[in-house]
Design an enzyme around this catalytic site. Structure first.
Site, PDB file in Angstrom:
ATOM      1  N   HIS A   1       0.780  -1.034   0.061  1.00 42.19           N
ATOM      2  CA  HIS A   1       0.140  -0.086   0.071  1.00 42.19           C
ATOM      3  C   HIS A   1       0.939   1.428   0.032  1.00 42.19           C
ATOM      4  O   HIS A   1       0.256   2.321   0.101  1.00 42.19           O
ATOM      5  CB  HIS A   1      -1.018  -0.049   1.298  1.00 42.19           C
ATOM      6  CG  HIS A   1      -1.892  -1.032   1.178  1.00 42.19           C
ATOM      7  ND1 HIS A   1      -2.590  -1.431   0.168  1.00 42.19           N
ATOM      8  CD2 HIS A   1      -2.136  -2.066   2.236  1.00 42.19           C
ATOM      9  CE1 HIS A   1      -3.369  -2.364   0.569  1.00 42.19           C
ATOM     10  NE2 HIS A   1      -3.140  -2.840   1.729  1.00 42.19           N
TER      11      HIS A   1
ATOM     12  N   ASP B   1      -2.422 -10.546  -2.221  1.00 44.50           N
ATOM     13  CA  ASP B   1      -3.195 -10.037  -0.864  1.00 44.50           C
ATOM     14  C   ASP B   1      -4.692  -9.639  -1.057  1.00 44.50           C
ATOM     15  O   ASP B   1      -5.136  -9.361  -2.208  1.00 44.50           O
ATOM     16  CB  ASP B   1      -2.309  -9.015  -0.500  1.00 44.50           C
ATOM     17  CG  ASP B   1      -2.635  -8.337   1.056  1.00 44.50           C
ATOM     18  OD1 ASP B   1      -2.000  -8.634   1.852  1.00 44.50           O
ATOM     19  OD2 ASP B   1      -3.928  -7.653   0.890  1.00 44.50           O
TER      20      ASP B   1
ATOM     21  N   HIS C   1      -6.444  -7.378  -0.279  1.00 43.13           N
ATOM     22  CA  HIS C   1      -6.422  -5.869  -0.603  1.00 43.13           C
ATOM     23  C   HIS C   1      -5.605  -5.693  -1.974  1.00 43.13           C
ATOM     24  O   HIS C   1      -4.718  -6.012  -1.902  1.00 43.13           O
ATOM     25  CB  HIS C   1      -5.808  -5.108   0.807  1.00 43.13           C
ATOM     26  CG  HIS C   1      -6.464  -5.299   1.695  1.00 43.13           C
ATOM     27  ND1 HIS C   1      -5.963  -6.169   2.694  1.00 43.13           N
ATOM     28  CD2 HIS C   1      -7.747  -4.872   2.690  1.00 43.13           C
ATOM     29  CE1 HIS C   1      -6.862  -6.268   4.012  1.00 43.13           C
ATOM     30  NE2 HIS C   1      -7.647  -5.531   3.786  1.00 43.13           N
TER      31      HIS C   1
ATOM     32  N   ASP D   1      -4.102 -12.555   3.957  1.00 44.25           N
ATOM     33  CA  ASP D   1      -5.286 -12.263   4.539  1.00 44.25           C
ATOM     34  C   ASP D   1      -6.567 -12.673   3.738  1.00 44.25           C
ATOM     35  O   ASP D   1      -7.717 -12.071   4.094  1.00 44.25           O
ATOM     36  CB  ASP D   1      -5.267 -10.724   4.680  1.00 44.25           C
ATOM     37  CG  ASP D   1      -4.759  -9.794   3.556  1.00 44.25           C
ATOM     38  OD1 ASP D   1      -4.389 -10.483   2.733  1.00 44.25           O
ATOM     39  OD2 ASP D   1      -4.335  -8.915   4.010  1.00 44.25           O
TER      40      ASP D   1
END
Ligand SMILES: [Zn+2]
Length: 341
Positions: free
Chosen positions: A158, A193, A195, A282
């Protein structure tokens, strides 16, 4: 496979972030690395200490002024009257441009895109050590290993060229990919991931030499909300070199594995010299962020699908938070890869 690790991550132990309007305990805790290391031991992977590559590889991705902020922010923050022990921006220059101020409070807002990236006294040491972990593992693959794994903490996908966010400060995956460009004309990144890898996407968005592909939960109702949509395809020389494969939140093994498999055609057509996997765990059914209800069997299938792409592969740890399944899911994805490689 060889797995690179350092204990220096422990200094980064963020205490709080804002979740649904409340202060919550940070999810990106040092214990994550212990669980992941246990997963490596369970898979009989060989732990290798990281080497120091220093600022050079970081400067391949991040701006000088941002790296200086990251290095100095915690000490300067402590000079503020009645400040907490963590830098946490709370005023941000969104939408109106603005001018970089001198105040550490203002600079924190400038360089931090949300309130999930508190910087403590030893966060720089941990984040900068994580980039060394990623580059050490990249070197192993350059030297001829079929694959290597980098236990990076804090994670990085991120983080933008000049902004922290979402538990990330320095983009370990992007730094490794840029480093690999010194030996390969084209490098592909596949981010699994749950996200979207918004920082990684942004760093390479206008470049045609690094393909960025991301499998993640539909951002219309999931962090990072503003990026990760299928219509984002790159710009300029990077037109067509970005592929987003959003899946519905909570969709389970089959949808997740199908998206990973669907990325193979685009990656093969790009003819990269190497593949970097931004390995978030995740998507797990047991993860506190609960994104995709993926089981250990699903992670194993994802590892098999990655191996079938047939490329020298670097795994860089991204997210994946505390649960009893964190270690076993790492064992599963790397085990699946090795079984099918
Ligand atoms: Zn994540």
């Amino acid at each position: 496979m060889k797995a690179v690790f350092t204990d220096l991550h422990k200094g980064h132990d963020p205490k709080r972030f804002i979740l649904r309007g409340k202060f919550a305990q940070g999810e990106e805790r040092p214990e994550r690395a212990e669980r992941l290391a246990a997963g490596l031991n369970a898979g009989n992977h060989e732990l290798v200490p990281s080497e120091v590559f220093g600022q050079g590889p970081r400067l391949g991705v991040h701006s000088v002024d941002y790296l200086r902020f990251m290095e100095e922010a915690a000490a300067e923050w402590k000079t503020l009257a009645d400040a907490s022990d963590e830098v946490l921006g709370n005023v941000h220059p969104v939408r109106r441009g603005g001018t970089m101020p001198q105040s550490i409070t203002g600079r924190a807002g400038w360089y931090m895109q949300d309130m999930a990236c508190g910087i403590g006294p030893d966060s720089w040491l941990a984040a900068s050590s994580a980039t060394d972990v990623a580059v050490t593992a990249a070197e192993l693959v350059i030297e001829g290993e079929r694959a290597a794994y980098a236990l990076c903490r804090p994670p990085g996908h991120h983080a933008y060229r000049d902004a922290a966010g979402g538990h990330c400060f320095l983009n370990n995956t992007a730094i490794a990919a840029q480093y690999l460009r010194s030996v390969h004309d084209r490098v592909a990144i596949l981010d699994i991931d749950i996200h979207h890898g918004n920082g990684t996407q942004d760093i390479f968005y206008d470049r045609g030499d690094v393909l960025t592909v991301s499998v993640h939960a539909d951002p219309s109702r999931f962090y990072p909300f503003f990026w990760g949509y299928a219509h984002e395809r790159g710009t300029g020389a990077g037109e067509g070199a970005n592929l987003n494969l959003p899946i519905p939140v909570g969709s389970g093994d089959d949808a997740y594995v199908a998206a990973v498999e669907a990325s193979a055609k685009t990656i093969a057509a790009f003819t990269p010299g190497m593949l970097v996997i931004a390995l978030g765990l995740d998507a797990s059914a047991d993860d506190p962020f609960g994104g995709a209800k993926v089981t250990a069997a699903g992670f194993r299938r994802a590892g098999e699908a990655i191996a079938r792409m047939g490329l020298p592969t670097l795994f860089v740890q991204e997210g994946g938070y505390l649960s009893d399944q964190l270690g076993p899911n790492l064992t599963a994805v790397l085990g699946g890869f090795e079984a099918a490689a």
